[in-house]
Write a protein that holds these residues in place. Structure first.
Motif, PDB file in Angstrom:
ATOM      1  N   ILE A  63     -17.330 -19.944   2.528  1.00 49.15           N
ATOM      2  CA  ILE A  63     -18.120 -20.442   1.400  1.00 49.15           C
ATOM      3  C   ILE A  63     -18.865 -19.266   0.780  1.00 49.15           C
ATOM      4  O   ILE A  63     -19.394 -18.395   1.487  1.00 49.15           O
ATOM      5  CB  ILE A  63     -19.115 -21.530   1.864  1.00 49.15           C
ATOM      6  N   THR A  65     -21.427 -18.051  -2.868  1.00 47.11           N
ATOM      7  CA  THR A  65     -22.160 -18.373  -4.095  1.00 47.11           C
ATOM      8  C   THR A  65     -22.404 -17.084  -4.863  1.00 47.11           C
ATOM      9  O   THR A  65     -22.336 -15.984  -4.299  1.00 47.11           O
ATOM     10  CB  THR A  65     -23.524 -19.051  -3.805  1.00 47.11           C
ATOM     11  N   THR A  85     -19.859 -27.109  -1.157  1.00 51.77           N
ATOM     12  CA  THR A  85     -21.149 -27.467  -0.576  1.00 51.77           C
ATOM     13  C   THR A  85     -22.228 -27.030  -1.557  1.00 51.77           C
ATOM     14  O   THR A  85     -22.249 -25.856  -1.951  1.00 51.77           O
ATOM     15  CB  THR A  85     -21.382 -26.766   0.785  1.00 51.77           C
ATOM     16  N   LEU A  87     -25.506 -25.480  -3.036  1.00 48.03           N
ATOM     17  CA  LEU A  87     -26.347 -24.384  -2.544  1.00 48.03           C
ATOM     18  C   LEU A  87     -27.563 -24.921  -1.788  1.00 48.03           C
ATOM     19  O   LEU A  87     -27.960 -24.354  -0.767  1.00 48.03           O
ATOM     20  CB  LEU A  87     -26.799 -23.503  -3.713  1.00 48.03           C
ATOM     21  N   ASN A  89     -27.797 -27.182   0.210  1.00 51.73           N
ATOM     22  CA  ASN A  89     -27.441 -27.579   1.572  1.00 51.73           C
ATOM     23  C   ASN A  89     -26.970 -26.407   2.433  1.00 51.73           C
ATOM     24  O   ASN A  89     -26.548 -26.608   3.576  1.00 51.73           O
ATOM     25  CB  ASN A  89     -26.341 -28.637   1.553  1.00 51.73           C
ATOM     26  N   LEU A  90     -27.037 -25.194   1.881  1.00 55.62           N
ATOM     27  CA  LEU A  90     -26.586 -24.013   2.616  1.00 55.62           C
ATOM     28  C   LEU A  90     -27.776 -23.264   3.209  1.00 55.62           C
ATOM     29  O   LEU A  90     -28.863 -23.251   2.624  1.00 55.62           O
ATOM     30  CB  LEU A  90     -25.796 -23.085   1.683  1.00 55.62           C
ATOM     31  N   GLU A  93     -28.797 -16.812   3.658  1.00 59.91           N
ATOM     32  CA  GLU A  93     -27.939 -15.710   4.101  1.00 59.91           C
ATOM     33  C   GLU A  93     -28.211 -14.518   3.188  1.00 59.91           C
ATOM     34  O   GLU A  93     -28.670 -14.690   2.057  1.00 59.91           O
ATOM     35  CB  GLU A  93     -26.451 -16.099   4.025  1.00 59.91           C
ATOM     36  N   TYR A 104     -21.226 -17.357   3.388  1.00 61.17           N
ATOM     37  CA  TYR A 104     -21.707 -18.262   4.428  1.00 61.17           C
ATOM     38  C   TYR A 104     -20.576 -18.452   5.436  1.00 61.17           C
ATOM     39  O   TYR A 104     -19.780 -19.384   5.335  1.00 61.17           O
ATOM     40  CB  TYR A 104     -22.125 -19.605   3.815  1.00 61.17           C
ATOM     41  N   LEU A 107     -19.080 -21.721   8.507  1.00 59.60           N
ATOM     42  CA  LEU A 107     -19.479 -23.046   8.028  1.00 59.60           C
ATOM     43  C   LEU A 107     -18.283 -23.720   7.384  1.00 59.60           C
ATOM     44  O   LEU A 107     -17.535 -23.083   6.651  1.00 59.60           O
ATOM     45  CB  LEU A 107     -20.579 -22.952   6.956  1.00 59.60           C
ATOM     46  N   ALA A 109     -17.000 -26.483   4.665  1.00 64.56           N
ATOM     47  CA  ALA A 109     -17.508 -27.107   3.444  1.00 64.56           C
ATOM     48  C   ALA A 109     -17.729 -28.599   3.676  1.00 64.56           C
ATOM     49  O   ALA A 109     -17.095 -29.216   4.535  1.00 64.56           O
ATOM     50  CB  ALA A 109     -16.514 -26.898   2.303  1.00 64.56           C
ATOM     51  N   GLY A 128     -21.790 -23.864  -3.946  1.00 67.22           N
ATOM     52  CA  GLY A 128     -21.122 -23.134  -2.881  1.00 67.22           C
ATOM     53  C   GLY A 128     -19.652 -23.526  -2.873  1.00 67.22           C
ATOM     54  O   GLY A 128     -19.327 -24.715  -2.892  1.00 67.22           O
TER      55      GLY A 128
END
Length: 148
Positions: A63, A65, A85, A87, A89-90, A93, A104, A107, A109, A128
């Motif tokens: 993932i 962004t 996903t 952002l 909820n991430l 990082e 990320y 993880l 998605a 994401g």
């Protein structure tokens, strides 16, 4: 995030002033015939990367962004699935300012969308996305990078 057919891209031109330049570029150029690499359209504010990427499984896809750029991703020769996903909820990082990317790793998605050739997916800074998921060994794609 937006997913739609390329015929409808013109309907999204008002979202960002540079989207009309993407539409004009697509009218003048055949993505199948563009060589791999970066093609500048409006300096560093708008360019397209044509790439052949190794396909990934959902658990291999990372993932990512971006803060300064919007992605308009277009699969050219095969279906591509994107993990998604929001952002919000991430986890936090590190952000790579030079490359305008936060990754990320490790993880999965929250959801997945399929995009066929002739379609596009737009990912904004709050989206994401885990690209390059496909059942073919490689996928040729265009990634338009549009300044926010």
């Amino acid at each position: 995030m937006i997913i739609d057919t390329l015929d409808n891209l013109v309907k999204y031109e008002k979202i960002n002033p540079l989207f009309s330049e993407v539409v004009a570029f697509l009218r003048k150029n055949d993505l199948n015939k563009l060589p791999e690499g970066k093609h500048s359209i409006v300096g560093n504010d708008l360019f397209v990367n044509i790439q052949v990427a190794k396909s990934k499984t959902p658990d291999e896809a990372v993932i990512e962004t971006h803060r300064r750029m919007i992605d308009i991703q277009i699969p050219i020769d095969a279906s591509e699935t994107y993990g998604y996903t929001p952002l919000c909820n991430l986890p936090d990082e590190p952000y790579n300012d030079e490359k305008d990317i936060t990754k990320y790793k490790d993880l999965m998605a929250e959801s997945y969308i399929d995009c066929q050739p002739g379609m596009f997916a737009i990912f904004f800074p709050q989206d994401g996305h885990a690209p390059c998921i496909s059942f073919t060994p490689e996928i040729k794609k265009a990634i338009f990078k549009v300044k926010v």
